[in-house]
Design a protein around this motif. Structure first.
Motif, short mmCIF file in Angstrom:
data_model
loop_
_atom_site.label_atom_id
_atom_site.label_comp_id
_atom_site.label_asym_id
_atom_site.label_seq_id
_atom_site.Cartn_x
_atom_site.Cartn_y
_atom_site.Cartn_z
N MET A 1 0.85 -1.18 0.00
CA MET A 1 0.00 0.00 0.00
C MET A 1 0.89 1.24 0.00
O MET A 1 1.77 1.38 0.83
CB MET A 1 -0.88 -0.02 1.26
N ASN A 3 1.70 5.03 0.70
CA ASN A 3 1.32 6.15 1.57
C ASN A 3 0.04 5.92 2.38
O ASN A 3 -0.88 6.74 2.35
CB ASN A 3 1.18 7.43 0.73
N PRO A 4 -0.02 4.84 3.14
CA PRO A 4 -1.19 4.63 4.00
C PRO A 4 -1.21 5.66 5.12
O PRO A 4 -0.16 6.18 5.52
CB PRO A 4 -1.00 3.23 4.55
N TRP A 5 -2.39 6.00 5.61
CA TRP A 5 -2.50 6.95 6.71
C TRP A 5 -3.73 6.61 7.55
O TRP A 5 -4.61 5.89 7.11
CB TRP A 5 -2.57 8.38 6.21
N TRP A 6 -3.73 7.14 8.74
CA TRP A 6 -4.84 6.93 9.68
C TRP A 6 -5.03 8.24 10.43
O TRP A 6 -4.06 8.87 10.85
CB TRP A 6 -4.50 5.80 10.64
N ARG A 32 5.66 -2.70 10.14
CA ARG A 32 4.90 -1.88 9.19
C ARG A 32 4.95 -0.39 9.53
O ARG A 32 4.72 0.44 8.67
CB ARG A 32 3.46 -2.34 9.12
#
Length: 73
Positions: A1, A3-6, A32
């Motif tokens: 994935m 540039n995943p972000w939360w 991760r």
């Protein structure tokens, strides 16, 4: 994935003393978060605190003491 972000939205601005980020420790999932970035934004989405390149959280968590940091500042 790529540039995943939360994101967590608290609904309004609050003074912050610390932030704790928990990471999974089962299997090899702990890696991760290697090199992750923590950002705190005000209600206008302006970054008011940023810490880049954080290592994988040891023991499954990383705590950032930000004192009486107020997003309104």
């Amino acid at each position: 994935m790529n540039n995943p972000w939360w994101e967590v939205d608290l609904g309004r601005e609050f003074p912050l003393e610390s932030i704790v980020v928990w990471n999974r420790t089962d299997g090899n999932l702990g890696e991760r978060l290697k090199g992750w970035t923590l950002k705190v934004m005000d209600s206008s989405k302006k970054v008011v605190y940023e810490r880049k390149g954080n290592p994988t959280p040891e023991g499954g968590k990383a705590k950032f003491s930000v004192g009486n940091f107020s997003p309104a500042r």
